[in-house]
Design a protein around this motif. Structure first.
Motif, PDB file in Angstrom:
ATOM      1  N   TYR A 218       0.815  -1.167  -0.146  1.00  0.00           N
ATOM      2  CA  TYR A 218      -0.062  -0.083  -0.017  1.00  0.00           C
ATOM      3  C   TYR A 218       0.798   1.107   0.073  1.00  0.00           C
ATOM      4  CZ  TYR A 218      -4.239  -2.953   0.981  1.00  0.00           C
ATOM      5  OH  TYR A 218      -5.217  -3.691   0.819  1.00  0.00           O
ATOM      6  N   SER A 219       2.082   1.211   0.576  1.00  0.00           N
ATOM      7  CA  SER A 219       2.959   2.532   0.570  1.00  0.00           C
ATOM      8  C   SER A 219       3.232   3.279  -0.742  1.00  0.00           C
ATOM      9  CB  SER A 219       4.171   2.064   1.261  1.00  0.00           C
ATOM     10  OG  SER A 219       5.005   1.107   0.696  1.00  0.00           O
ATOM     11  N   GLN A 220       3.122   2.331  -1.891  1.00  0.00           N
ATOM     12  CA  GLN A 220       3.444   3.015  -3.153  1.00  0.00           C
ATOM     13  C   GLN A 220       2.366   3.668  -3.558  1.00  0.00           C
ATOM     14  OE1 GLN A 220       4.242   0.360  -6.461  1.00  0.00           O
ATOM     15  NE2 GLN A 220       3.660  -1.429  -5.066  1.00  0.00           N
ATOM     16  N   PHE A 221       0.960   3.462  -3.086  1.00  0.00           N
ATOM     17  CA  PHE A 221      -0.276   4.084  -3.383  1.00  0.00           C
ATOM     18  C   PHE A 221      -0.796   5.148  -2.740  1.00  0.00           C
ATOM     19  CE2 PHE A 221       0.110  -0.428  -5.325  1.00  0.00           C
ATOM     20  CZ  PHE A 221       0.425  -0.119  -6.580  1.00  0.00           C
ATOM     21  N   SER A 225      -1.264  11.094   4.499  1.00  0.00           N
ATOM     22  CA  SER A 225      -2.177  11.041   5.440  1.00  0.00           C
ATOM     23  C   SER A 225      -3.031   9.643   5.628  1.00  0.00           C
ATOM     24  CB  SER A 225      -3.288  12.113   5.712  1.00  0.00           C
ATOM     25  OG  SER A 225      -4.091  12.087   4.447  1.00  0.00           O
ATOM     26  N   MET A 226      -3.337   9.185   4.281  1.00  0.00           N
ATOM     27  CA  MET A 226      -3.862   7.588   4.316  1.00  0.00           C
ATOM     28  C   MET A 226      -2.931   6.814   4.842  1.00  0.00           C
ATOM     29  SD  MET A 226      -7.327   7.259   3.715  1.00  0.00           S
ATOM     30  CE  MET A 226      -6.948   5.761   3.005  1.00  0.00           C
ATOM     31  N   LYS A 227      -1.727   6.964   4.481  1.00  0.00           N
ATOM     32  CA  LYS A 227      -0.715   5.560   4.712  1.00  0.00           C
ATOM     33  C   LYS A 227      -0.521   5.837   6.292  1.00  0.00           C
ATOM     34  CE  LYS A 227       4.024   4.576   3.673  1.00  0.00           C
ATOM     35  NZ  LYS A 227       4.487   4.373   5.266  1.00  0.00           N
ATOM     36  N   LYS A 228      -0.340   7.052   6.670  1.00  0.00           N
ATOM     37  CA  LYS A 228      -0.107   7.155   8.112  1.00  0.00           C
ATOM     38  C   LYS A 228      -1.367   6.167   8.956  1.00  0.00           C
ATOM     39  CE  LYS A 228      -1.595  10.803  10.461  1.00  0.00           C
ATOM     40  NZ  LYS A 228      -1.620  12.242  10.857  1.00  0.00           N
ATOM     41  N   TYR A 229      -2.467   6.577   8.653  1.00  0.00           N
ATOM     42  CA  TYR A 229      -3.857   5.835   9.285  1.00  0.00           C
ATOM     43  C   TYR A 229      -3.595   4.310   9.076  1.00  0.00           C
ATOM     44  CZ  TYR A 229      -5.281  10.801  10.183  1.00  0.00           C
ATOM     45  OH  TYR A 229      -5.511  11.930  10.459  1.00  0.00           O
ATOM     46  N   PHE A 230      -3.332   4.119   7.820  1.00  0.00           N
ATOM     47  CA  PHE A 230      -3.202   2.406   7.350  1.00  0.00           C
ATOM     48  C   PHE A 230      -2.126   1.826   8.312  1.00  0.00           C
ATOM     49  CE2 PHE A 230      -1.541  -0.956   4.880  1.00  0.00           C
ATOM     50  CZ  PHE A 230      -2.534  -1.729   4.598  1.00  0.00           C
ATOM     51  N   ASP A 231      -1.041   2.422   8.054  1.00  0.00           N
ATOM     52  CA  ASP A 231       0.201   1.812   8.951  1.00  0.00           C
ATOM     53  C   ASP A 231       0.080   1.801  10.423  1.00  0.00           C
ATOM     54  OD1 ASP A 231       1.600   1.925   6.784  1.00  0.00           O
ATOM     55  OD2 ASP A 231       2.802   3.315   7.011  1.00  0.00           O
TER      56      ASP A 231
END
Length: 242
Positions: A218-221, A225-231
């Motif tokens: 997911y990190s490449q897409f 802010s979305m990546k922060k919440y997903f991680d």
């Protein structure tokens, strides 16, 4: 001590309860085998093999392809277009727009309609400028077909509709389209797309990734802010039993 700090989700306990409940309802509704085989859709040619040129043909292609990905079959869906954008005339005047008294933009990215004449999805023409937003919009409207059109629910539920599109793998598109700015000759206009906040979208994606044992990077897409919440959500899941 800092190393004993409790892992924390980006959403409240109350939100976790209803999101988990709705996702498990979808899991039962779709059937375990089908629910588990759904893949996350990425903005790559693996899923949408097309060079987009910002025309209505793009929307027609996306509708057909997204229907395949969301297992929407045996139904004819007509595609229509509308414009909610302000129009600047040659004399400098601006025709009315769907803004409220505070100047906030209040425009639908798309609509779903069922009638005796059939099923229709309408797309706001500004969506043609951005394939990511266009795919997010069409996946959301097709989720209406899955829920309302297939008589799974009796009353419209926009939160459940967003969750359904995410459950069908479109979280990257819906999350990255959640808040955006679009430049025009009339200045900057904010446009919030979708109904769920980023935190819930990211948590939902992590929930699905955890349950389905996904390997998507997911990190490449994902946007920052979305990546922060997903991680953050994945850290929580990795520290707790499935």
């Amino acid at each position: 001590m800092f190393w004993n700090k409790k892992r924390k989700l980006p959403i409240t306990d109350e939100d976790k309860v209803w999101v988990d409940k709705d996702l498990n309802w979808l899991r039962t509704e779709f059937g375990e085998e089908h629910f588990m085989e759904i893949r996350t859709v990425t903005p790559t040619k693996d899923f949408y093999e097309r060079t987009f040129d910002r025309t209505e043909k793009d929307a027609e292609f996306i509708l057909e392809r997204t229907m395949e990905l969301m297992n929407v079959r045996d139904v004819k869906i007509d595609l229509d277009f509308f414009s909610d954008s302000p129009i600047e005339m040659t004399d400098g005047t601006v025709l009315s727009s769907p803004a409220d008294i505070n100047g906030s933009w209040n425009s639908a990215a798309g609509t779903f309609e069922q009638s005796n004449e059939g099923t229709k999805i309408s797309i706001e023409t500004q969506q043609l400028r951005n394939p990511i937003s266009l795919i997010a919009t069409i996946s959301h409207e097709l989720a209406h077909q899955i829920l309302l059109g297939e008589n799974r629910i009796e009353e419209n539920d926009e939160y459940l509709t967003d969750l359904t599109a995410i459950a069908y793998g479109f979280g990257i598109f819906i999350g990255n389209s959640r808040f955006q700015f679009s430049a025009s000759g009339l200045g900057w206009q904010s446009g919030g797309q979708g109904y769920l906040p980023e935190q819930i979208i990211a948590y939902t994606m992590a929930w699905l990734s955890n349950v389905r044992n996904e390997k998507t990077d997911y990190s490449q897409f994902l946007d920052k802010s979305m990546k922060k919440y997903f991680d953050q959500s994945m850290v929580w899941f990795n520290g707790n039993e499935k």
